[in-house]
Enzyme design. Sequence first.
Site: not given
Length: 380
Positions: A121, A123, A169
């Site tokens: 999580g 990225s 992101d």
Amino acid sequence: MLLQRDTSPASTSRATGFTVVAPGRVNLIGEHTDYNDGLVLPMAIDLSIQITVSPRQDRLAVLQSECASDAVTFDLSRVLVTGGKDWACYPAGVLAGYQRLGWEIPGFDALISATLPSGGGLSSSAALELAIATLIETLCGRSLAFEDKALLCQRAEHEFARVPCGIMDQFAVTFAKAGHALLLDCRDRSMRHVPMLCGEVSVLIINSGVKHSLAGSEYSQRRAQCESAAKLLDVSSLRQASDGDWKTMLTALPLVEQKRARHVITEHERTMTFVAALEQSDWRTAGAAMYGSHDSLRDDFEVSCAELDALVEIAHTIPGVHGCRMTGGGFGGCVVALIETARSPQIMAEFRQAYRKHQGVDAEMFVTRAAAGPRVMSLS
Ligand code: GLA
């Protein structure tokens, strides 16, 4: 071999090798709001993906990842339409994006390594995409505008990895500035760098150790549910709904849409509260917004999991933790906490001990600064 920071990354074409570095990101607050035209507040972190690049005489791109046994080869004289399986779809999607723009990408060998965990999580996919984009721009000696580059990488993820992600992101990594978080308004893509913390508080990231494997299908489903809620409310996005008398409006929705919309609308408010609190060094208010965000992601958006909930429960019991929440897409990965710097060794020890007792495993954790965006180091 010496690495030197290059101040004008893509300004000249390279005959010799070089290394590109692209950071991961942690989202401080504003979760699952980017594809609803909302606000997000990510910052780049100290963990990154590095690619060491050597130009080749032919038009082949030969990519070797330290975590995979086989190298992947792409023929750059042809338009790429797929990246095959796993991690290679991200580089392929970015290469294809530049090919689509008519760029003639020269051949290269690339060795990819990472301090950033994948599936955490944080990225790693956007970091890999932006590292590849920086590599291409350095080899070609020219660059795209930052926003176009971030959107090209997002499209790579949509088309080659088949993840319908928002813009957070890729924007977080591309526009990252050391010492700052990025307040991004996903409605009009306006942004502002927010100075991150004095020495008094720090950002701690704790990995639950659960890989967010369900994220793909569940993510698409959440996105569709938000779109359905917006449609039923007759607004272009859930961001729009937050301007009106939303509490009354939501009662007209089916339960699932009601919960998803409530998360998005309240998360928007929490993000604004958090930024204002951060700017006033009001850690208690900022921390309360983080805890509120986690509860909402757990109960209304339903993207948390038992391990993430356990870490947030533990956070509530540790003195010196101002706030804590899951970060990223959910279903595993990491939590992010705002902690008192002076107590950070004890806080980490307490988290470690309590999580081991709860889960029977050790959680990886680290304090991070707000890092800079992608950069190129020349080999000399
Ligand atoms: C993933 C996506 C982002 C964003 C977050 C949730 O990281 O790539 O676009 O939607 O989930 O906030």
